[in-house]
Design a protein around this motif. Structure first.
Motif, PDB file in Angstrom:
ATOM      1  N   THR A  25      -6.161  90.958 -55.292  1.00 15.31           N
ATOM      2  CA  THR A  25      -6.011  92.090 -56.201  1.00 15.31           C
ATOM      3  C   THR A  25      -7.301  92.413 -56.945  1.00 15.31           C
ATOM      4  O   THR A  25      -7.528  93.569 -57.322  1.00 15.31           O
ATOM      5  CB  THR A  25      -4.893  91.815 -57.224  1.00 15.31           C
ATOM      6  N   GLY A  26      -8.156  91.411 -57.144  1.00 17.37           N
ATOM      7  CA  GLY A  26      -9.438  91.690 -57.784  1.00 17.37           C
ATOM      8  C   GLY A  26     -10.249  92.695 -56.985  1.00 17.37           C
ATOM      9  O   GLY A  26     -10.843  93.628 -57.548  1.00 17.37           O
ATOM     10  N   TRP A  27     -10.254  92.531 -55.677  1.00 15.53           N
ATOM     11  CA  TRP A  27     -10.987  93.460 -54.828  1.00 15.53           C
ATOM     12  C   TRP A  27     -10.278  94.807 -54.722  1.00 15.53           C
ATOM     13  O   TRP A  27     -10.935  95.854 -54.725  1.00 15.53           O
ATOM     14  CB  TRP A  27     -11.182  92.859 -53.438  1.00 15.53           C
ATOM     15  N   THR A  28      -8.966  94.808 -54.610  1.00 19.14           N
ATOM     16  CA  THR A  28      -8.269  96.093 -54.526  1.00 19.14           C
ATOM     17  C   THR A  28      -8.474  96.901 -55.795  1.00 19.14           C
ATOM     18  O   THR A  28      -8.653  98.126 -55.745  1.00 19.14           O
ATOM     19  CB  THR A  28      -6.764  95.896 -54.273  1.00 19.14           C
ATOM     20  N   ASP A  29      -8.515  96.222 -56.948  1.00 21.02           N
ATOM     21  CA  ASP A  29      -8.769  96.926 -58.207  1.00 21.02           C
ATOM     22  C   ASP A  29     -10.181  97.500 -58.244  1.00 21.02           C
ATOM     23  O   ASP A  29     -10.395  98.643 -58.692  1.00 21.02           O
ATOM     24  CB  ASP A  29      -8.561  95.981 -59.397  1.00 21.02           C
ATOM     25  N   ARG A  30     -11.160  96.724 -57.782  1.00 20.23           N
ATOM     26  CA  ARG A  30     -12.542  97.209 -57.785  1.00 20.23           C
ATOM     27  C   ARG A  30     -12.701  98.412 -56.866  1.00 20.23           C
ATOM     28  O   ARG A  30     -13.385  99.388 -57.203  1.00 20.23           O
ATOM     29  CB  ARG A  30     -13.503  96.104 -57.353  1.00 20.23           C
ATOM     30  N   LEU A  31     -12.096  98.346 -55.693  1.00 14.51           N
ATOM     31  CA  LEU A  31     -12.187  99.473 -54.761  1.00 14.51           C
ATOM     32  C   LEU A  31     -11.539 100.723 -55.346  1.00 14.51           C
ATOM     33  O   LEU A  31     -12.046 101.840 -55.185  1.00 14.51           O
ATOM     34  CB  LEU A  31     -11.531  99.106 -53.431  1.00 14.51           C
ATOM     35  N   ALA A  32     -10.419 100.537 -56.048  1.00 15.02           N
ATOM     36  CA  ALA A  32      -9.749 101.677 -56.680  1.00 15.02           C
ATOM     37  C   ALA A  32     -10.621 102.278 -57.773  1.00 15.02           C
ATOM     38  O   ALA A  32     -10.726 103.513 -57.898  1.00 15.02           O
ATOM     39  CB  ALA A  32      -8.400 101.238 -57.249  1.00 15.02           C
ATOM     40  N   GLU A  33     -11.273 101.415 -58.565  1.00 19.03           N
ATOM     41  CA  GLU A  33     -12.163 101.906 -59.620  1.00 19.03           C
ATOM     42  C   GLU A  33     -13.321 102.721 -59.054  1.00 19.03           C
ATOM     43  O   GLU A  33     -13.768 103.704 -59.662  1.00 19.03           O
ATOM     44  CB  GLU A  33     -12.712 100.726 -60.426  1.00 19.03           C
ATOM     45  N   GLU A  39     -13.161 104.420 -56.385  1.00 20.61           N
ATOM     46  CA  GLU A  39     -12.558 105.525 -55.640  1.00 20.61           C
ATOM     47  C   GLU A  39     -12.863 105.437 -54.140  1.00 20.61           C
ATOM     48  O   GLU A  39     -13.094 106.448 -53.479  1.00 20.61           O
ATOM     49  CB  GLU A  39     -13.003 106.876 -56.212  1.00 20.61           C
ATOM     50  N   VAL A  40     -12.872 104.214 -53.639  1.00 20.01           N
ATOM     51  CA  VAL A  40     -13.011 103.998 -52.201  1.00 20.01           C
ATOM     52  C   VAL A  40     -11.642 104.200 -51.562  1.00 20.01           C
ATOM     53  O   VAL A  40     -10.649 103.596 -51.994  1.00 20.01           O
ATOM     54  CB  VAL A  40     -13.538 102.580 -51.893  1.00 20.01           C
ATOM     55  N   ALA A  41     -11.583 105.054 -50.560  1.00 21.36           N
ATOM     56  CA  ALA A  41     -10.316 105.306 -49.868  1.00 21.36           C
ATOM     57  C   ALA A  41     -10.010 104.119 -48.965  1.00 21.36           C
ATOM     58  O   ALA A  41     -10.484 104.040 -47.831  1.00 21.36           O
ATOM     59  CB  ALA A  41     -10.408 106.592 -49.054  1.00 21.36           C
ATOM     60  N   ALA A  42      -9.234 103.172 -49.474  1.00 20.00           N
ATOM     61  CA  ALA A  42      -8.965 101.924 -48.756  1.00 20.00           C
ATOM     62  C   ALA A  42      -7.537 101.894 -48.236  1.00 20.00           C
ATOM     63  O   ALA A  42      -6.590 102.218 -48.964  1.00 20.00           O
ATOM     64  CB  ALA A  42      -9.207 100.726 -49.672  1.00 20.00           C
ATOM     65  N   THR A  43      -7.400 101.513 -46.974  1.00 19.69           N
ATOM     66  CA  THR A  43      -6.097 101.294 -46.359  1.00 19.69           C
ATOM     67  C   THR A  43      -5.916  99.811 -46.137  1.00 19.69           C
ATOM     68  O   THR A  43      -6.763  99.166 -45.503  1.00 19.69           O
ATOM     69  CB  THR A  43      -5.999 102.037 -45.015  1.00 19.69           C
ATOM     70  N   LEU A  44      -4.835  99.232 -46.679  1.00 24.76           N
ATOM     71  CA  LEU A  44      -4.531  97.815 -46.508  1.00 24.76           C
ATOM     72  C   LEU A  44      -3.369  97.688 -45.526  1.00 24.76           C
ATOM     73  O   LEU A  44      -2.240  98.069 -45.840  1.00 24.76           O
ATOM     74  CB  LEU A  44      -4.163  97.162 -47.844  1.00 24.76           C
ATOM     75  N   VAL A  45      -3.664  97.186 -44.342  1.00 30.15           N
ATOM     76  CA  VAL A  45      -2.625  97.114 -43.308  1.00 30.15           C
ATOM     77  C   VAL A  45      -1.846  95.804 -43.466  1.00 30.15           C
ATOM     78  O   VAL A  45      -2.411  94.745 -43.707  1.00 30.15           O
ATOM     79  CB  VAL A  45      -3.241  97.212 -41.903  1.00 30.15           C
ATOM     80  N   PRO A  46      -0.520  95.872 -43.333  1.00 32.49           N
ATOM     81  CA  PRO A  46       0.290  94.661 -43.437  1.00 32.49           C
ATOM     82  C   PRO A  46       0.131  93.786 -42.214  1.00 32.49           C
ATOM     83  O   PRO A  46      -0.149  94.263 -41.102  1.00 32.49           O
ATOM     84  CB  PRO A  46       1.710  95.206 -43.552  1.00 32.49           C
TER      85      PRO A  46
END
Length: 259
Positions: free
Chosen positions: A237-245, A247-254
């Motif tokens: 979640t630390g990385w997902t939060d940084r990417l969101a901050e 504004e990187v369009a990130a897709t996390l595949v299950p």
């Protein structure tokens, strides 16, 4: 079964340098007689050198097996990322597929579900994967062969890129550092990646979650240069939060299972 056993023998020798017949039998679950027969075939193919009681990799086999070892790392995540990337491909477009092992999985998916595309690549394995795929036209860059990555790099390849434009670039990376920049293991690879990024308006970065927080010496570009980033849902979640901050369009595949 034989193919899996041979692969296990090769990877065990790559990881350990030398192994006796008993160790290889235990590593593969095969009998000593079977292992001796396998080693004879591998020696005839120039892959191993047999010694008293065991074997080691033949000297020339190291770089190719190093690449194959990377192909097998995080393979579940790489395949899931490739599935998501396949959905972004547009028929009749011109794309660049780099030499990374995650991008190689995309080439393998394209082989199963072909579409009309013009593909440029600097990856020998990628080009080979797309041989005789219906509707896919493949162009391989010229230049210096980097054995460790089965890739073409150098000034000649960079000059060729300067005369081209791609609808999409699919780019792998060795690591994403804490400074949120992508890094790679070789300066010529980093330089070529930088030119790739300048020759497209839509860069799609394919990087499994193990690459985040990793280390490699040569900077390529900030992750923010990516139009889209595809990774797997194991990203913390630390990385997902940084990417969101950022504004990187990130897709996390299950994935099918948890680590």
């Amino acid at each position: 079964m034989q193919s899996d056993r041979i692969s296990k023998i090769q990877h065990h020798l790559y990881s350990n340098g030398f192994a006796n017949v008993q160790e290889l039998a235990e590593a593969t679950g095969a009998s000593i007689v079977t292992i001796r027969r396998d080693l004879q075939r591998l020696e005839e193919g120039g892959i191993v050198t047999r010694t008293h009681g065991g074997a080691r990799l033949a000297e020339a086999a190291g770089p190719e097996l190093a690449f194959q070892a990377r192909v097998q790392e995080q393979v579940e995540a790489k395949r899931a990322i490739a599935d998501a990337a396949l959905a972004l491909l547009q028929p009749h477009s011109t794309v660049f597929l780099d030499a990374g092992t995650t991008v190689l999985q995309l080439a393998r998916r394209l082989r199963v579900e072909p579409m009309p595309l013009t593909v440029f690549t600097n990856g020998l394995a990628v080009a080979q994967e797309l041989v005789n795929v219906d509707g896919v036209t493949v162009h391989l860059l010229g230049g210096q062969l980097r054995n460790e990555n089965l890739s073409v790099v150098g000034p000649t390849a960079e000059r060729q890129l300067g005369d081209l434009w791609f609808d999409q670039l699919y780019l792998g990376t060795s690591a994403v550092h804490d400074d949120v920049r992508m890094y790679t293991l070789h300066p010529a690879e980093a330089s070529l990646n930088q030119v790739m990024l300048r020759r497209t308006s839509q860069a799609v970065v394919l990087a499994d979650s193990s690459k985040f927080g990793g280390r490699a010496p040569y900077a390529v570009a900030p992750v923010t240069d990516a139009h889209t980033l595809i990774t797997d849902a194991r990203l913390d979640t630390g990385w997902t939060d940084r990417l969101a901050e950022l504004e990187v369009a990130a897709t996390l595949v299950p994935l099918g299972r948890t680590p």
